[in-house]
Design a protein around this motif. Structure first.
Motif, PDB file in Angstrom:
ATOM      1  N   ASP A  21       0.870  -1.157   0.133  1.00  0.00           N
ATOM      2  CA  ASP A  21      -0.089  -0.009  -0.096  1.00  0.00           C
ATOM      3  C   ASP A  21       0.700   1.306   0.158  1.00  0.00           C
ATOM      4  OD1 ASP A  21      -2.702   1.348   0.405  1.00  0.00           O
ATOM      5  OD2 ASP A  21      -1.740   2.023   2.107  1.00  0.00           O
ATOM      6  N   PHE A  22       1.920   1.289   0.890  1.00  0.00           N
ATOM      7  CA  PHE A  22       2.700   2.432   1.033  1.00  0.00           C
ATOM      8  C   PHE A  22       3.568   2.563  -0.214  1.00  0.00           C
ATOM      9  CE2 PHE A  22       7.105   4.061   1.374  1.00  0.00           C
ATOM     10  CZ  PHE A  22       6.648   5.329   2.079  1.00  0.00           C
ATOM     11  N   GLY A  23       4.050   1.600  -0.805  1.00  0.00           N
ATOM     12  CA  GLY A  23       4.875   1.511  -2.202  1.00  0.00           C
ATOM     13  C   GLY A  23       4.324   1.963  -3.194  1.00  0.00           C
ATOM     14  N   LYS A 223      12.582   8.841   8.119  1.00  0.00           N
ATOM     15  CA  LYS A 223      12.375   7.630   9.028  1.00  0.00           C
ATOM     16  C   LYS A 223      10.865   7.372   9.295  1.00  0.00           C
ATOM     17  CE  LYS A 223      13.009   7.226  14.062  1.00  0.00           C
ATOM     18  NZ  LYS A 223      13.493   7.573  15.388  1.00  0.00           N
ATOM     19  N   GLU A 224      10.347   8.488   9.004  1.00  0.00           N
ATOM     20  CA  GLU A 224       8.604   7.973   9.122  1.00  0.00           C
ATOM     21  C   GLU A 224       8.303   7.548   7.881  1.00  0.00           C
ATOM     22  OE1 GLU A 224      10.164  11.021   9.055  1.00  0.00           O
ATOM     23  OE2 GLU A 224       9.792  11.742  11.250  1.00  0.00           O
ATOM     24  N   GLU A 225       8.536   7.459   6.815  1.00  0.00           N
ATOM     25  CA  GLU A 225       8.384   6.868   5.582  1.00  0.00           C
ATOM     26  C   GLU A 225       8.711   5.453   5.657  1.00  0.00           C
ATOM     27  OE1 GLU A 225       8.629  10.668   2.422  1.00  0.00           O
ATOM     28  OE2 GLU A 225      10.202   9.277   2.758  1.00  0.00           O
ATOM     29  N   LYS A 228       6.434   3.410   8.013  1.00  0.00           N
ATOM     30  CA  LYS A 228       5.204   3.155   7.244  1.00  0.00           C
ATOM     31  C   LYS A 228       5.375   2.001   6.481  1.00  0.00           C
ATOM     32  CE  LYS A 228       2.933   7.653   7.423  1.00  0.00           C
ATOM     33  NZ  LYS A 228       2.761   8.860   6.514  1.00  0.00           N
ATOM     34  N   TYR A 229       6.433   1.941   5.512  1.00  0.00           N
ATOM     35  CA  TYR A 229       6.654   0.870   4.378  1.00  0.00           C
ATOM     36  C   TYR A 229       6.960  -0.519   5.261  1.00  0.00           C
ATOM     37  CZ  TYR A 229       9.156  -1.502   1.071  1.00  0.00           C
ATOM     38  OH  TYR A 229       9.761  -2.686   0.467  1.00  0.00           O
ATOM     39  N   GLU A 230       7.913  -0.345   6.442  1.00  0.00           N
ATOM     40  CA  GLU A 230       8.199  -1.605   7.193  1.00  0.00           C
ATOM     41  C   GLU A 230       6.846  -1.948   7.563  1.00  0.00           C
ATOM     42  OE1 GLU A 230      11.433  -2.817  10.479  1.00  0.00           O
ATOM     43  OE2 GLU A 230      10.243  -1.094  10.878  1.00  0.00           O
ATOM     44  N   LYS A 231       5.777  -1.288   8.292  1.00  0.00           N
ATOM     45  CA  LYS A 231       4.527  -1.510   8.685  1.00  0.00           C
ATOM     46  C   LYS A 231       3.865  -2.472   7.418  1.00  0.00           C
ATOM     47  CE  LYS A 231       0.369  -0.108  11.236  1.00  0.00           C
ATOM     48  NZ  LYS A 231      -0.328   1.018  11.637  1.00  0.00           N
TER      49      LYS A 231
END
Length: 258
Positions: A21-23, A223-225, A228-231
């Protein structure tokens, strides 16, 4: 056949997985990346239409009533001629994905009606594009891209040109680097393999793909991005592991039944 382990998680690759979703939103859903989305859509619609510019639209739609269900699209945008696109990424098999495609498209059609004035019912084009990390249960085994439209049943002649559905079954795309010929081949290869690639393949060393590789480097994320990507990755890994466990349990049940 050993039972799949739910705790095993792969390492994060050099490049962002575009099917998370983030990607997907990071690579295709932002103004600086608009040319990437335009190129992908033009290669997908090759010979059917040409998109010269896009405007990103809101992706959250409230229901018509106080108790109506809210809809959140992965990505919606409008072409320069007013045509509207819904692009959805579906990681796991969803039983009613076709129904969802119809439901989402009908919302964009419904919202075209002007408020408080006469109207001749003329509609703008609406296209639903489903990027699926699964397959449709009744699709042709040989094809991985399916263009669906309204047509007369007997003659198969097109009945209505302003509503179209495109379903892309990523798992069926099996071409390797040396087999990539068309623009859409290259895009599907990237969508499927970007998170596994360590360096830019020679055949993808073009302006548009070089830009994508530069943007997609995980090391460039703030860092915040990255969090989100890791999640998103963790969620997709869990979904995959659960899917494999269900498949294993069903296989064991069938074998016991014999």
């Amino acid at each position: 056949m050993p039972k799949p382990k739910l705790t095993t998680r792969p390492a994060i690759g050099k490049f962002i997985d575009p099917l998370t979703d983030f990607g997907f939103k990071y690579l295709f859903g932002r103004e600086p990346c608009k040319d990437l989305l335009i190129d992908f859509l033009n290669e997908l619609f090759k010979g059917r239409k040409m998109i010269s510019d896009l405007t990103y639209n809101k992706n959250e739609y409230s229901g018509t009533g106080s108790k109506s269900r809210k809809m959140i699209f992965d990505l919606t945008c409008t072409g320069i001629d007013g045509e509207q696109f819904i692009i959805e990424v579906q990681r796991i098999h969803q039983r009613y994905f076709k129904d969802r495609a119809i439901y989402y498209s009908s919302r964009l059609i419904h919202d075209q009606a002007p408020q408080g004035s006469t109207w001749d019912y003329s509609l703008r084009e609406v296209y639903f594009i489903g990027l699926m990390d699964s397959v449709l249960e009744d699709s042709d085994r040989k094809d991985h891209i399916h263009f669906v439209r309204l047509a007369y049943e007997k003659s198969n002649k097109e009945f209505y040109k302003k509503l179209g559905f495109i379903f892309i079954e990523i798992p069926k795309f099996t071409k390797i680097e040396s087999e990539l010929k068309s623009g859409i081949d290259k895009w599907l290869f990237l969508l499927k393999n970007l998170s596994l690639i360590q360096k830019i393949p020679a055949i993808l060393n073009t302006r548009i793909f070089s830009k994508l590789f530069q943007i997609a480097e995980v090391s460039n994320l703030k860092k915040e991005e990255f969090m989100k990507y890791e999640k998103d990755l963790m969620a997709s890994w869990d979904e995959y592991a659960i899917k494999k466990t269900i498949e294993y349990d069903r296989k064991m049940a069938r074998e016991k039944g014999r």
